[in-house]
Design a protein around this motif. Sequence first.
Motif, mmCIF file in Angstrom:
data_model
loop_
_atom_site.group_PDB
_atom_site.id
_atom_site.type_symbol
_atom_site.label_atom_id
_atom_site.label_comp_id
_atom_site.label_asym_id
_atom_site.label_seq_id
_atom_site.Cartn_x
_atom_site.Cartn_y
_atom_site.Cartn_z
ATOM 1 N N MET A 151 -20.975 -51.161 -79.802
ATOM 2 C CA MET A 151 -20.533 -52.148 -80.785
ATOM 3 C C MET A 151 -20.233 -51.486 -82.128
ATOM 4 N N PHE A 152 -21.028 -50.493 -82.508
ATOM 5 C CA PHE A 152 -20.748 -49.746 -83.734
ATOM 6 C C PHE A 152 -19.382 -49.063 -83.639
ATOM 7 N N PHE A 153 -19.090 -48.492 -82.481
ATOM 8 C CA PHE A 153 -17.797 -47.844 -82.265
ATOM 9 C C PHE A 153 -16.671 -48.865 -82.311
ATOM 10 N N TYR A 154 -16.892 -50.032 -81.714
ATOM 11 C CA TYR A 154 -15.863 -51.080 -81.729
ATOM 12 C C TYR A 154 -15.566 -51.548 -83.150
ATOM 13 N N ILE A 155 -16.588 -51.596 -83.992
ATOM 14 C CA ILE A 155 -16.368 -51.984 -85.396
ATOM 15 C C ILE A 155 -15.441 -50.979 -86.076
ATOM 16 N N LEU A 156 -15.657 -49.694 -85.795
ATOM 17 C CA LEU A 156 -14.788 -48.669 -86.376
ATOM 18 C C LEU A 156 -13.358 -48.795 -85.855
ATOM 19 N N LEU A 163 -6.717 -51.816 -90.959
ATOM 20 C CA LEU A 163 -6.065 -50.983 -91.966
ATOM 21 C C LEU A 163 -4.758 -50.378 -91.470
ATOM 22 N N ARG A 164 -4.513 -50.516 -90.158
ATOM 23 C CA ARG A 164 -3.301 -49.967 -89.539
ATOM 24 C C ARG A 164 -3.159 -48.466 -89.804
ATOM 25 N N VAL A 165 -4.242 -47.765 -89.549
ATOM 26 C CA VAL A 165 -4.257 -46.311 -89.669
ATOM 27 C C VAL A 165 -4.653 -45.722 -88.323
ATOM 28 N N PRO A 166 -4.342 -44.446 -88.076
ATOM 29 C CA PRO A 166 -4.721 -43.833 -86.807
ATOM 30 C C PRO A 166 -6.222 -43.937 -86.553
ATOM 31 N N SER A 168 -8.396 -41.937 -85.249
ATOM 32 C CA SER A 168 -9.210 -40.782 -85.625
ATOM 33 C C SER A 168 -9.475 -40.719 -87.124
ATOM 34 N N ARG A 169 -8.594 -41.316 -87.931
ATOM 35 C CA ARG A 169 -8.778 -41.258 -89.382
ATOM 36 C C ARG A 169 -10.007 -42.061 -89.827
ATOM 37 N N ILE A 170 -10.350 -43.093 -89.079
ATOM 38 C CA ILE A 170 -11.540 -43.886 -89.380
ATOM 39 C C ILE A 170 -12.743 -43.369 -88.612
ATOM 40 N N PHE A 198 -17.851 -40.152 -78.501
ATOM 41 C CA PHE A 198 -16.704 -41.052 -78.614
ATOM 42 C C PHE A 198 -15.470 -40.273 -79.069
ATOM 43 N N LEU A 199 -15.686 -39.310 -79.972
ATOM 44 C CA LEU A 199 -14.561 -38.495 -80.448
ATOM 45 C C LEU A 199 -13.990 -37.626 -79.333
ATOM 46 N N PHE A 200 -14.855 -37.162 -78.419
ATOM 47 C CA PHE A 200 -14.353 -36.395 -77.272
ATOM 48 C C PHE A 200 -13.384 -37.252 -76.471
ATOM 49 N N GLY A 201 -13.747 -38.521 -76.271
ATOM 50 C CA GLY A 201 -12.878 -39.417 -75.519
ATOM 51 C C GLY A 201 -11.577 -39.704 -76.249
ATOM 52 N N ILE A 202 -11.647 -39.857 -77.577
ATOM 53 C CA ILE A 202 -10.428 -40.076 -78.363
ATOM 54 C C ILE A 202 -9.491 -38.876 -78.211
ATOM 55 N N ALA A 203 -10.052 -37.665 -78.264
ATOM 56 C CA ALA A 203 -9.228 -36.464 -78.109
ATOM 57 C C ALA A 203 -8.561 -36.437 -76.744
ATOM 58 N N ILE A 204 -9.295 -36.837 -75.700
ATOM 59 C CA ILE A 204 -8.711 -36.875 -74.356
ATOM 60 C C ILE A 204 -7.591 -37.911 -74.297
#
Length: 350
Positions: A151-156, A163-166, A168-170, A198-204
């Motif tokens: 849920m913390f990740f979903y909030i991000l 904010l309509r930003v990439p 990874s920027r948040i 979570f960042l590993f998954g974003i990179a993938i």
Amino acid sequence: MMVQPRRSDLLGVQALRAVAALLVVAYHAVEQWTNHMPGYGPGQYWPNGSAGVDIFFVISGLVMTISVQRNVGRSNPAWTFAKDRIIRIVPLYWIVTTLKIAAVAAVPSLVSRTSLDPLYVAGSYALLPLYNGSALMPPVLPVGWTLTYEMFFYILVTLSLVLRVPLSRICAPALIAVTVYAVITRTDGFANTIVLEFLFGIAIGHAIPRLQSLPAAVSLPAGAVALGLLVTVPMGYDFLRPIAWGVPAAVIVGSVVSAEITLRHVMPRWLLAAGNASYATYLTHGFVVPAVFILCARSIGFEPAGLAATIILSLFVSAFAGQITHHVVEQPLLLRLRTRRPVSTLPAPG
């Protein structure tokens, strides 16, 4: 019935969700046995099974990246994303939590292990970090601790859509800050280095085209080696989890994504069905494993055969219970609550 997959669905990742859930089941089966078997001290069990959670977190980062890409350009993308995530995660969690509370109320001997303090129960339903003094404690449904981080990740992710930003920027600054704080303080609180996964998954998620250009003869052996490391290498200190287990989990997920075209032609339907029901299996196996342990301990005794039977039966019965819960409760609930395509084979985090 399993929904017909679309060409864009990652069936290999869907199957991997089943593997991750069953790793956690095996972990708790071994934990049950060693906690009650003579000759074992507290904590003397196979911890690597809990690395199924690390696979889930990497998959979550991957899936959220794909979800954000699909939501870009839609009207109210943040609201659409947040609503979909809440519908996907919360209702079934509330139902299973309520069953746990009912079980505790019905069997007073369980109260010593599970508090029914109103604030604690309310915090459990809300998926908030819960503390006993300065130490973080699990919710009423213990496996719900992972959902607090989800849920913390979903909030991000929602914030990045607002904010309509990439993404990874948040996510990158926030998750790295939590990781650094966890390493510096070493406190038993919400800050945990596991969020780095979570960042590993974003990179993938951003590297899917490049990963799928790799030959399966390279990616699949890499994933097999990573799986071997994941189930054997000790984590050591808690703050090293993203290195000891997170990196192998990322390699496993990346290799499965890379070999998607190969895997989708050989993927057994039962494994995909288990992936569909993996969230239900994850939430409900806490009811199954203790019952299986009691059955095996009484019928076989504290012998190696009893341990093997406990693990094997826990896996099969938990998977079966997950399928029943998925088809009888989860799937009809999602069909009723969702306003868009009700069921997708795209993997959602457990």
